[in-house]
Design a protein around this motif. Sequence first.
Motif, PDB file in Angstrom:
ATOM      1  N   ASP A   1      20.527 -41.031  20.234  1.00 14.93           N
ATOM      2  CA  ASP A   1      21.930 -41.453  20.219  1.00 14.93           C
ATOM      3  C   ASP A   1      22.081 -42.963  20.406  1.00 14.93           C
ATOM      4  O   ASP A   1      22.880 -43.608  19.727  1.00 14.93           O
ATOM      5  CB  ASP A   1      22.697 -40.711  21.319  1.00 14.93           C
ATOM      6  CG  ASP A   1      24.179 -41.034  21.318  1.00 14.93           C
ATOM      7  OD1 ASP A   1      24.905 -40.400  20.549  1.00 14.93           O
ATOM      8  OD2 ASP A   1      24.595 -41.928  22.076  1.00 14.93           O
TER       9      ASP A   1
ATOM     10  N   VAL B   1      24.378 -40.428  29.650  1.00 14.14           N
ATOM     11  CA  VAL B   1      24.470 -39.449  28.559  1.00 14.14           C
ATOM     12  C   VAL B   1      25.945 -39.226  28.250  1.00 14.14           C
ATOM     13  O   VAL B   1      26.727 -38.824  29.111  1.00 14.14           O
ATOM     14  CB  VAL B   1      23.803 -38.111  28.946  1.00 14.14           C
ATOM     15  CG1 VAL B   1      24.018 -37.071  27.853  1.00 14.14           C
ATOM     16  CG2 VAL B   1      22.312 -38.322  29.188  1.00 14.14           C
TER      17      VAL B   1
ATOM     18  N   SER C   1      20.293 -38.572  24.849  1.00 12.46           N
ATOM     19  CA  SER C   1      21.147 -37.663  24.082  1.00 12.46           C
ATOM     20  C   SER C   1      20.916 -37.943  22.601  1.00 12.46           C
ATOM     21  O   SER C   1      20.266 -38.929  22.234  1.00 12.46           O
ATOM     22  CB  SER C   1      22.620 -37.845  24.457  1.00 12.46           C
ATOM     23  OG  SER C   1      23.015 -39.184  24.284  1.00 12.46           O
ATOM     24  N   TYR C   2      21.463 -37.095  21.737  1.00 14.70           N
ATOM     25  CA  TYR C   2      21.136 -37.170  20.316  1.00 14.70           C
ATOM     26  C   TYR C   2      22.389 -37.078  19.454  1.00 14.70           C
ATOM     27  O   TYR C   2      23.409 -36.514  19.871  1.00 14.70           O
ATOM     28  CB  TYR C   2      20.145 -36.053  19.950  1.00 14.70           C
ATOM     29  CG  TYR C   2      18.847 -36.202  20.700  1.00 14.70           C
ATOM     30  CD1 TYR C   2      17.819 -36.978  20.193  1.00 14.70           C
ATOM     31  CD2 TYR C   2      18.685 -35.621  21.959  1.00 14.70           C
ATOM     32  CE1 TYR C   2      16.647 -37.152  20.914  1.00 14.70           C
ATOM     33  CE2 TYR C   2      17.515 -35.793  22.683  1.00 14.70           C
ATOM     34  CZ  TYR C   2      16.500 -36.564  22.153  1.00 14.70           C
ATOM     35  OH  TYR C   2      15.351 -36.756  22.866  1.00 14.70           O
TER      36      TYR C   2
ATOM     37  N   LEU D   1      22.908 -31.595  24.094  1.00 12.96           N
ATOM     38  CA  LEU D   1      22.651 -33.040  24.034  1.00 12.96           C
ATOM     39  C   LEU D   1      23.124 -33.660  22.726  1.00 12.96           C
ATOM     40  O   LEU D   1      22.801 -34.813  22.439  1.00 12.96           O
ATOM     41  CB  LEU D   1      21.156 -33.315  24.221  1.00 12.96           C
ATOM     42  CG  LEU D   1      20.529 -32.915  25.561  1.00 12.96           C
ATOM     43  CD1 LEU D   1      19.041 -33.218  25.552  1.00 12.96           C
ATOM     44  CD2 LEU D   1      21.213 -33.625  26.722  1.00 12.96           C
ATOM     45  N   SER D   2      23.859 -32.918  21.902  1.00 14.65           N
ATOM     46  CA  SER D   2      24.375 -33.454  20.639  1.00 14.65           C
ATOM     47  C   SER D   2      25.768 -32.899  20.388  1.00 14.65           C
ATOM     48  O   SER D   2      26.296 -32.137  21.208  1.00 14.65           O
ATOM     49  CB  SER D   2      23.432 -33.106  19.480  1.00 14.65           C
ATOM     50  OG  SER D   2      23.357 -31.704  19.307  1.00 14.65           O
TER      51      SER D   2
ATOM     52  N   GLY E   1      29.611 -34.631  30.364  1.00 17.95           N
ATOM     53  CA  GLY E   1      28.960 -35.602  29.495  1.00 17.95           C
ATOM     54  C   GLY E   1      29.892 -36.151  28.435  1.00 17.95           C
ATOM     55  O   GLY E   1      29.448 -36.706  27.432  1.00 17.95           O
TER      56      GLY E   1
ATOM     57  N   HIS F   1      28.197 -37.385  25.202  1.00 17.95           N
ATOM     58  CA  HIS F   1      28.112 -36.588  23.978  1.00 17.95           C
ATOM     59  C   HIS F   1      29.099 -37.027  22.905  1.00 17.95           C
ATOM     60  O   HIS F   1      28.909 -36.697  21.731  1.00 17.95           O
ATOM     61  CB  HIS F   1      28.336 -35.103  24.299  1.00 17.95           C
ATOM     62  CG  HIS F   1      27.276 -34.546  25.213  1.00 17.95           C
ATOM     63  ND1 HIS F   1      25.937 -34.707  24.970  1.00 17.95           N
ATOM     64  CD2 HIS F   1      27.365 -33.845  26.378  1.00 17.95           C
ATOM     65  CE1 HIS F   1      25.239 -34.132  25.935  1.00 17.95           C
ATOM     66  NE2 HIS F   1      26.080 -33.608  26.804  1.00 17.95           N
TER      67      HIS F   1
END
Length: 670
Positions: A244, A451, A146-147, A56-57, A387, A453
């Motif tokens: 994010d 999402v 997401s981050y 997620l990053s 993503g 990335h």
Amino acid sequence: MTTKFYSNKVLEQIKENYIVGVLASKEDYLPRIGDDNEPVTYSQSMNDVLFFVKPLSQEPKEITEVENRIHMNKMYIGLSSKSFSNMPLELKYTKDVNKIIKYIRETLEGKLLLFKPVLTQQERTERFYKNIDNVIVEEDLERGTSYYAVPRIDLTPSEFEKKLLLEEAIHLEQYNHAMPAPLYVLCGDYIYGNIKENQWRVDPSSSNARVITSPTTIKRVQISEEERQKYIRSERDFLAFFNDEFINTDIADRLDTKGIFLIDLEEEVTLEPNVITEVEEDRAEENVSTFSEKLDEIDFIKNLEIKAKTRNLVYSREDLINFHTSIKSSALTILSGQSGIGKTRLATLYGETLGLSQENKTMLIMPISPSYTEPGDILGYLNPATGLYMPAETGLVEFLLNAQENESQVHMLIMDEMNLSQIEHYFSPFISLLELEEKERFLHLYSKDSVCHNSQKYKSSIQLKNNLVIVGTMNTDETTKDLSDRLLDRSNVVVLEKRSFLEIKKELEKVDRSKIYSSGLEDAYGEVYMSWRSNKENWNAFEEDELEFFDSIDKAISSVDPLKGFSIRNIIRMGAYLNNLPYDSEKGFHIERDKAIDLFIKQRVITKIRGPIESYENLIGTLEIGQEKPEGELYKLFSSESALEISYFEKTRKELNRKARELAVNGYAT
């Protein structure tokens, strides 16, 4: 193709970083290496319990490179024996794999997971795997979030800013050279941004040292403790994982509107307020004035004409001024004319004369393919499996991003042979947006709730600013698509005049190459282009009797087809066109107002009048052989006394003659 493998040094660098992720679900595309298609499963071949984690990053560059090269699965593979150091003692030695599966699933499900990535490569089998060094269970996960990993600097803000301005190496612990260059950095109570990826330079002295070049573009904004608590979901000593959307929307917008430049922070310390600052502002205004005088609009047009002739291209001066004025006053200008007349070359030469180029991303020549059927063909798409936003090979997204970030510099998009495919299909988002005010013109690439990335590079939307000019070239033959009324109502169609061969030869013989005006600043025409645009109110360009005449034209056309009339949009755009006519005291590079009105109506209003003889015979009339003029209502209106007080309408009446002849011969006017 030879498989690319990485050195042990690179593989070790990858493992020094952190990623956050989430336990995969059954709906995700899982690697086929377990005994069943479950996110936590047993593998007989490996004699271990596996679990799959979706990132997620940001991921290390080498891992992204492998994914793109061999289409590797996005999931990271964890092993209960190696990636789960806090496994209860009673489970470490049990032979009941179902207990281990249950424990891992219950521990990881719905949680944010922090781990170090491992790239495993098997040179013998030429295979790669994404593994997990050790998973750390963080707090509950917000679904669909997401981050963005933001490096944290262990310095005071003033120490950090001094290092930046001196272009000294910055050590990004826990975020080394294997990771993509960060666009945000955290130091103290501030987030620093407005950083471009290509500003970072790797410092070879250390695996985590980088230098920012041209640091004066960097801005900072303050972040509150409440925001830290709310939007940081996982953190290490030198790394914070922010929501994010908060980083790439809230913080990015705050940097744009309220961010303070580093150079301004430096001036606050070194300059006395209200004294030196005012002097510098006066000097800046003087410099801009002098700069603009040296890059005069008329000199630009003269250079355009001479440069064209030095390349054996001969255009009428009226066509050049009309084209220039159309670009200044309209969101979209279309060049039409006989094939081979030099439409694309004129558009390209115009950009080059402005000092634009494809190398510096201020001009983009985009050939249109007949296969383009939707906006994604020219923009790209968000890949739901990976993503990642995948920009199209056209380069349009990168070009628009550059235009958004450099709003003082004009950017020119040239769509070559734009009607090889249906424009309203692949260009549909632009058609409506370009008529809006700048503050409302946001081109959406994907849903902001998705999402993505790589959203730090490709945000969910791009603002189309006033520095963007769009030119299309088109042919009219059996391989092309007709322009819709919707598109014609939003664009100026400039039809280039065909010159005689003898006239072209004589013009080229007279070319004096030494007459190209030179101030030494020609490459910067694009930087003053915006100052050439008029700020006058468009409605004030007309007298009352002119508007009354235009109303009579609208009434005549609307009686046949209300959708093809003289629209309010056309009036506003005509006002903009008239206000933007370049002024030339010598009158050599100037279009008189009456001729400009004629040109505009011919290329903006008359172009929409097309159809069968049954509908248009009374409006256009027919022109038989030997007949001098048609008896249509429009021709009579443009020949009336009230019309001749405004313009002779030579080009408009000539175009009506052509359409009337088509009606007589083909029964259809185009």
